[in-house]
Design an enzyme around this catalytic site. Structure first.
Site, mmCIF file in Angstrom:
data_model
loop_
_atom_site.group_PDB
_atom_site.id
_atom_site.type_symbol
_atom_site.label_atom_id
_atom_site.label_comp_id
_atom_site.label_asym_id
_atom_site.label_seq_id
_atom_site.Cartn_x
_atom_site.Cartn_y
_atom_site.Cartn_z
ATOM 1 N N ASN A 1 11.509 -0.301 -7.628
ATOM 2 C CA ASN A 1 12.651 -0.547 -8.473
ATOM 3 C C ASN A 1 12.534 -2.041 -8.870
ATOM 4 O OD1 ASN A 1 14.538 1.133 -9.730
ATOM 5 N ND2 ASN A 1 16.097 0.006 -8.668
ATOM 6 N N GLU B 1 3.371 1.404 -11.086
ATOM 7 C CA GLU B 1 4.742 1.478 -10.895
ATOM 8 C C GLU B 1 5.478 2.456 -11.619
ATOM 9 O OE1 GLU B 1 6.357 -0.871 -9.172
ATOM 10 O OE2 GLU B 1 4.858 -2.630 -8.838
ATOM 11 N N GLY C 1 0.760 -1.126 0.023
ATOM 12 C CA GLY C 1 -0.066 0.072 -0.038
ATOM 13 C C GLY C 1 0.622 1.305 -0.016
ATOM 14 N N ARG D 1 9.700 -2.916 -10.872
ATOM 15 C CA ARG D 1 9.535 -2.565 -12.417
ATOM 16 C C ARG D 1 10.620 -3.308 -13.053
ATOM 17 N NH1 ARG D 1 10.456 4.023 -10.215
ATOM 18 N NH2 ARG D 1 8.248 4.137 -9.597
ATOM 19 N N ILE E 1 -4.913 -0.925 -4.822
ATOM 20 C CA ILE E 1 -3.976 -1.948 -4.618
ATOM 21 C C ILE E 1 -4.116 -3.394 -4.939
ATOM 22 C CG2 ILE E 1 -2.805 -2.761 -2.230
ATOM 23 C CD1 ILE E 1 -2.595 0.381 -2.673
HETATM 24 C C1 LIG Z 1 -4.826 -2.193 -11.836
HETATM 25 C C2 LIG Z 1 -3.741 -1.238 -10.924
HETATM 26 C C3 LIG Z 1 -2.926 -1.776 -9.624
HETATM 27 C C4 LIG Z 1 -2.466 -1.022 -9.040
HETATM 28 N N1 LIG Z 1 -1.691 -1.624 -7.967
HETATM 29 C C5 LIG Z 1 -0.963 -0.854 -7.342
HETATM 30 C C6 LIG Z 1 -0.518 -1.399 -5.870
HETATM 31 O O1 LIG Z 1 -0.474 -2.742 -5.745
HETATM 32 N N2 LIG Z 1 -0.028 -0.685 -4.690
HETATM 33 C C7 LIG Z 1 -0.092 0.579 -5.110
HETATM 34 O O2 LIG Z 1 0.664 1.292 -4.226
HETATM 35 N N3 LIG Z 1 -0.357 1.123 -6.314
HETATM 36 C C8 LIG Z 1 -1.104 0.404 -7.157
HETATM 37 N N4 LIG Z 1 -1.450 1.162 -8.011
HETATM 38 C C9 LIG Z 1 -1.377 2.587 -8.516
HETATM 39 C C10 LIG Z 1 -0.590 3.220 -9.354
HETATM 40 O O3 LIG Z 1 0.717 2.869 -9.049
HETATM 41 C C11 LIG Z 1 -1.069 4.750 -9.764
HETATM 42 O O4 LIG Z 1 -2.019 4.502 -10.354
HETATM 43 C C12 LIG Z 1 0.255 5.211 -10.419
HETATM 44 O O5 LIG Z 1 1.280 5.516 -9.475
HETATM 45 C C13 LIG Z 1 -0.307 6.604 -11.130
HETATM 46 O O6 LIG Z 1 -0.886 7.390 -10.134
HETATM 47 P P1 LIG Z 1 -2.296 8.044 -10.231
HETATM 48 O O7 LIG Z 1 -3.505 7.025 -11.056
HETATM 49 O O8 LIG Z 1 -2.948 8.633 -9.098
HETATM 50 O O9 LIG Z 1 -2.123 9.114 -11.557
HETATM 51 P P2 LIG Z 1 -1.602 10.578 -11.152
HETATM 52 O O10 LIG Z 1 -0.575 10.645 -10.398
HETATM 53 O O11 LIG Z 1 -2.969 11.542 -10.964
HETATM 54 O O12 LIG Z 1 -1.255 11.050 -12.802
HETATM 55 C C14 LIG Z 1 -2.294 11.278 -13.700
HETATM 56 C C15 LIG Z 1 -1.478 11.751 -15.076
HETATM 57 O O13 LIG Z 1 -0.757 12.984 -14.738
HETATM 58 C C16 LIG Z 1 0.628 12.645 -15.203
HETATM 59 N N5 LIG Z 1 1.812 13.320 -14.221
HETATM 60 C C17 LIG Z 1 1.612 13.357 -13.001
HETATM 61 N N6 LIG Z 1 2.795 13.940 -12.381
HETATM 62 C C18 LIG Z 1 3.376 14.673 -13.537
HETATM 63 C C19 LIG Z 1 4.342 15.438 -13.675
HETATM 64 N N7 LIG Z 1 4.878 15.891 -12.764
HETATM 65 N N8 LIG Z 1 4.693 15.737 -15.030
HETATM 66 C C20 LIG Z 1 3.849 15.375 -16.103
HETATM 67 N N9 LIG Z 1 2.683 14.648 -15.922
HETATM 68 C C21 LIG Z 1 2.245 14.193 -14.726
HETATM 69 C C22 LIG Z 1 0.663 11.103 -15.058
HETATM 70 O O14 LIG Z 1 1.794 10.528 -15.914
HETATM 71 C C23 LIG Z 1 -0.574 10.410 -15.575
HETATM 72 O O15 LIG Z 1 -0.490 10.640 -16.774
HETATM 73 C C24 LIG Z 1 -2.388 0.443 -9.140
HETATM 74 C C25 LIG Z 1 -2.786 0.823 -10.237
HETATM 75 C C26 LIG Z 1 -3.805 0.096 -11.295
HETATM 76 C C27 LIG Z 1 -4.418 0.771 -12.109
#
Ligand SMILES: Cc1cc2nc3c(=O)[nH]c(=O)nc-3n(C[C@H](O)[C@H](O)[C@H](O)COP(=O)(O)OP(=O)(O)OC[C@H]3O[C@@H](n4cnc5c(N)ncnc54)[C@H](O)[C@@H]3O)c2cc1C
Length: 390
Positions: free
Chosen positions: A246, A369, A135, A249, A168
């Site tokens: 890391n 990731e 998480g 990924r 998650i």
């Molecule tokens: C099916 C699935 C399983 C997952 N499993 C896990 C898990 O087990 N554990 C966990 O902790 N998380 C998990 N995640 C979460 C995942 O890691 C996040 O969705 C991811 O890090 C992106 O965060 P966000 O969805 O909030 O997008 P946001 O951070 O809101 O980003 C939205 C968009 O804005 C862009 N963006 C953000 N910041 C910038 C910037 N500085 N400059 C330019 N563009 C930017 C991003 O690239 C993206 O295109 C999972 C997600 C999915 C869909």
């Protein structure tokens, strides 16, 4: 019986010793006989096939690089990569389950846990008797997890944890969660939270079009009293969760190519058999262009992760190199899946073939990731020395 033929245009198998090929064969065999016959049905029903877990553990898919004394397989990173590639050829969601268990749950316990935590959890996690989740992401903090709000306060021999995590993987069925939260000083620390602790719940996330055979959920902490002995003592700060990412990924960089290889192989076979205008569609230049470009991208990706494995085994692979490989493999795989789907025409949208499932799965893999754009920014920062994140 699977007709899959693994593309190896640059004869990379010649550079990999027999031991690794045997590991690959055992995972391949399992994917062909146990996973492929059921995966489409589970994905269509949006259900995680839990009955696969014991055999996944037996194959060493959970924590393959963890030393044997803690129940792991004690393998190196080339073996790990090859395993993830074969697994993701079957399904990205099933590979995600293995990645989370090995890289995001077992790795932090192994790298930052106390000896007691390692002995208590790692053998059971490796054996699949315990399943874990990781998480980090929160509703308002995805790409910028350092802004997390989840926190804990001191309460004698316990801490009191509050907050929530979102998206998650494995959450709905996990027995334990590695939770990253801010301590009273505002520094990020990892905690092992167990299912059954009062105030801890894991509601499932429904209506996903992607990774449908993988269970996703939230982690909600409402004044959860966690014994202090459950805090990972070996790390403080964002270095903890980022080092886990890391590891994961790296596995994705290999894994996504597995999905791409399956799409290419399926499209090639279909194009040779499907006739239009009196000849196989593989005989038309436009289809050959698609197939030739797919194989070119796969071959480039294979060379990249193969070299990355050597660097990782030598302890020299940098996070930025891993970012580049994750981004490249997933972007190539998504493009290949879309092209392959077109080669199959209408058949490409059905569950008769794996391509649409791979394509939809990869839409999550390109986001989790670290998103496609975030990995680009990591490369940009590495080569220019300038942070363009904020
Ligand atoms: C099916 C699935 C399983 C997952 N499993 C896990 C898990 O087990 N554990 C966990 O902790 N998380 C998990 N995640 C979460 C995942 O890691 C996040 O969705 C991811 O890090 C992106 O965060 P966000 O969805 O909030 O997008 P946001 O951070 O809101 O980003 C939205 C968009 O804005 C862009 N963006 C953000 N910041 C910038 C910037 N500085 N400059 C330019 N563009 C930017 C991003 O690239 C993206 O295109 C999972 C997600 C999915 C869909």
């Amino acid at each position: 019986m699977s007709q899959y033929r693994s593309p190896d245009y640059y004869l990379l198998d010649e550079l990999i010793s027999e031991d690794y090929l045997l590991i690959r064969d055992s995972v391949r065999q399992w994917v062909n006989t146990q996973l492929l016959p059921i995966i489409e049905d589970y994905a269509q029903r949006a259900e995680f096939p839990r009955q696969l877990l014991p055999n996944m553990a037996r194959l060493g898919l959970f924590g393959p690089t963890v030393p044997e004394e803690y129940g792991g397989a004690g393998l190196d990173y080339l073996a790990y990569g090859i395993m993830m590639q074969e697994l993701e050829r079957g399904d990205s969601g099933i590979r995600s389950t293995a990645s989370v268990q090995g890289s995001l749950v077992m790795y932090p316990i192994y790298a930052y846990g106390s000896e007691e935590q390692k002995r208590n959890y790692l053998p059971k996690l490796a054996g699949g008797q315990l399943m874990g989740c990781f998480g980090l992401t929160e509703p308002d903090h995805g790409s910028n997890p350092a802004g997390m709000l989840t926190n804990f306060k001191d309460d004698g021999d316990h801490v009191v944890l509050n907050g929530s995590k979102m998206w998650i993987s494995n959450a709905p069925f996990a027995d334990i969660a590695i939770v990253w939260a801010k301590n009273p000083d505002g520094k990020v620390q990892g905690l092992i939270v167990e299912r059954g602790m009062e105030g801890f719940s894991t509601p499932e996330t429904h209506n996903k079009w992607s990774l449908r055979a993988s269970a996703t959920g939230e982690l909600v902490f409402d004044n959860v009293r966690v014994p202090k002995s459950h805090i990972l003592p070996g790390v403080t700060g964002m270095r903890g969760p980022l080092s886990c990412l890391n590891q994961a990924r790296y596995g994705i960089a290999w894994g996504a190519l597995g999905a791409a290889m399956d799409c290419y192989d399926t499209a090639l076979r279909y194009a040779r058999e499907r006739e239009q205008f009196g000849k196989p569609i593989a005989g038309f230049q436009l289809q050959q262009k698609k197939l030739a470009e797919m194989l070119t991208e796969i071959t480039k990706g294979q060379l990249l992760v193969w070299r990355l494995a050597t660097l990782k085994n030598e302890g020299r692979a940098t996070p930025a190199q891993i970012s580049m490989a994750k981004r490249n493999s997933v972007a190539s795989a998504l493009h290949i899946a879309r092209e392959a789907r077109q080669v199959l025409g209408a058949m490409g949208i059905t569950g008769e073939y794996p391509i649409m499932r791979h394509m939809m799965n990869l839409e999550s893999v390109v986001t989790y990731e670290g998103t496609h754009d975030i990995h680009l920014l990591i490369t940009g920062m590495d080569i220019t020395g300038i942070n363009a994140f904020s």
